[in-house]
Design an enzyme around this catalytic site. Structure first.
Site, PDB file in Angstrom:
ATOM      1  N   THR A  23     -25.966  58.555  -2.810  1.00 24.95           N
ATOM      2  CA  THR A  23     -25.358  57.556  -2.443  1.00 24.95           C
ATOM      3  C   THR A  23     -24.206  58.000  -1.571  1.00 24.95           C
ATOM      4  O   THR A  23     -23.716  58.834  -1.436  1.00 24.95           O
ATOM      5  CB  THR A  23     -24.556  56.744  -3.760  1.00 24.95           C
ATOM      6  OG1 THR A  23     -24.279  55.410  -3.398  1.00 24.95           O
ATOM      7  CG2 THR A  23     -23.457  57.659  -4.401  1.00 24.95           C
ATOM      8  N   CYS A  29     -14.818  54.082  -5.619  1.00 24.10           N
ATOM      9  CA  CYS A  29     -15.903  53.907  -6.571  1.00 24.10           C
ATOM     10  C   CYS A  29     -16.141  55.323  -7.257  1.00 24.10           C
ATOM     11  O   CYS A  29     -15.993  56.508  -6.515  1.00 24.10           O
ATOM     12  CB  CYS A  29     -17.206  53.359  -5.947  1.00 24.10           C
ATOM     13  SG  CYS A  29     -16.934  51.895  -5.098  1.00 24.10           S
ATOM     14  N   HIS A  46     -23.518  53.828  -9.157  1.00 25.15           N
ATOM     15  CA  HIS A  46     -22.474  53.737  -8.339  1.00 25.15           C
ATOM     16  C   HIS A  46     -21.510  52.643  -8.844  1.00 25.15           C
ATOM     17  O   HIS A  46     -21.789  51.510  -8.583  1.00 25.15           O
ATOM     18  CB  HIS A  46     -22.852  53.401  -6.639  1.00 25.15           C
ATOM     19  CG  HIS A  46     -22.028  53.547  -5.711  1.00 25.15           C
ATOM     20  ND1 HIS A  46     -22.052  53.904  -4.474  1.00 25.15           N
ATOM     21  CD2 HIS A  46     -20.596  53.162  -5.820  1.00 25.15           C
ATOM     22  CE1 HIS A  46     -21.100  53.733  -3.629  1.00 25.15           C
ATOM     23  NE2 HIS A  46     -20.230  53.063  -4.496  1.00 25.15           N
TER      24      HIS A  46
END
Lengths: 161, 206
Positions: A23, A29, A46
């Site tokens: 990711t 996040c 995520h």
């Protein structure tokens, strides 16, 4: 030849060796990797927010730490992972802007990390390694073959945890 | 007060938000132009409602290095506003403003250049917000600028998370501006809370 499987924001996916799951640009996040080291199956989610119960619009399970981890485990068991053998590695949860105020809105990175740890603890999944907090973004890549998580940041050395 | 669902904006509401973006960005560009004492052209802003996954793609990918300047909004509306541009555009603006004799040659911004960037952010945001304020007759004040230079995805996570609380999409106003030599891309992201969206639209009679 191995593929790089991408996970977007508020998204999840699963991956088996020799493929790699990644990711890009994690900020506040949190990227959560679950790994079944015996079957070499990995999953990554995520998450953007700590708690689905505090938000009305909560259909997207991958957006929240609590429901995202549940959904990820479900997807992993579908392709043969053993729920009891899972371990976790987590990264992200930075505070991107140096706010002086202690506004709740600004502490979101910490709260995401706290919620992630709480959820994993409730499920009895051990966190093997983490790289969380601080004030910079991270791109992460996980290798189900070796169980290692590679962390890349701007202007910093690559880190393998 | 009207409740707004970002996923179900009608054409009228969409047009109003676009117009807000247009006027705000227009004023901001004028302010910038005065500051650097050069003509700056602005293209018609694009207003897009984007999925989180698409958000970082428009600024050249999640790992693209960008400068983000964030303001917390207070007064009659709550929320955040962010002005973002890529690193080349930022360097270009800084050089237009203070020349290139302040650089430290390392490719990174010097203290002086960072300070100039903050000021650019301040002026742009101030012009943007004051036009929004006079358009809606609402009192809007902003915090001091907070700046971060990092991957676009990481910087965008901050406004994305705020949008995440109210839906699965983010409203982005993209403005391209530039001088005669080269164009630079800047992005405004206005992130009112859901209640504030309702208040903005109802203050304009919707």
């Amino acid at each position: 030849m191995s593929d790089m499987i991408k996970v977007g924001m508020a998204d999840l996916n699963v991956c088996t060796s020799p493929n790699v799951i990644t990711t890009l640009g994690l900020g506040s996040c949190v990227g959560i990797v679950l790994h079944d080291p015996i079957r070499k199956i990995a999953g990554m989610v995520h998450v953007m927010l700590p708690d689905s119960k505090k938000i009305l619009n909560n259909e997207n399970k991958a957006k929240f730490a609590d429901t995202g981890i549940d959904a990820l485990i479900l997807e992993m068991t579908k392709i043969g992972a053993d729920r009891r053998g899972l371990i976790a590695k987590i990264a992200g949860g930075a505070q991107m802007f140096a706010f002086s105020s202690n506004n709740e809105m600004m502490r979101i990175g910490d709260r995401n990390v706290e919620a992630t740890k709480l959820k994993l603890q409730q499920l009895g999944i051990v966190i093997k390694a983490e790289d969380t907090g601080a004030n910079y973004g991270r791109t992460i890549e996980f290798y189900p073959e070796t169980g290692m998580l590679l962390i890349k940041s701007v202007g910093k050395e690559k880190k393998l945890i | 007060m009207s409740q707004i669902d970002l996923n179900k904006l009608d054409n009228m509401q969409y047009d109003v938000l676009r117009e807000i973006g247009n006027i705000g960005a227009g004023n901001a560009t004028t302010a910038l132009s005065q500051m650097i004492n050069a003509k700056i052209d602005m293209k018609v802003p694009k207003v897009d409602l984007l999925e989180f996954k698409e958000l970082s793609e428009i600024v050249g990918g999640a790992e693209n290095l960008v400068v983000g300047i964030l303001f917390a909004l207070q007064g009659n509306i709550d929320g955040m506003m962010m002005f973002m541009m890529d690193i080349q555009a930022s360097r270009h603006l800084v050089e237009l403003l203070i020349g290139n004799e302040y650089g430290n040659g390392s490719g990174e911004f010097s203290e002086m250049e960072l300070s100039a960037l903050n000021e650019i952010g301040n002026i742009i945001a101030g012009a943007y917000l004051s036009s929004l304020s006079s358009l809606t007759n609402m009192l809007i004040t902003s915090s001091v600028p907070y700046m971060a230079i990092d991957m676009a995805g990481a910087i965008l996570s901050v406004p994305a998370i705020e949008f995440g609380k109210i839906g699965d999409k983010a409203l982005l106003i993209q403005t391209e501006f530039g001088d005669e030599e080269r164009s630079v891309n800047g992005y405004f992201i206005l992130i009112p809370t859901l209640e504030s969206y309702g208040e903005i639209l109802s203050s304009l009679g919707l």
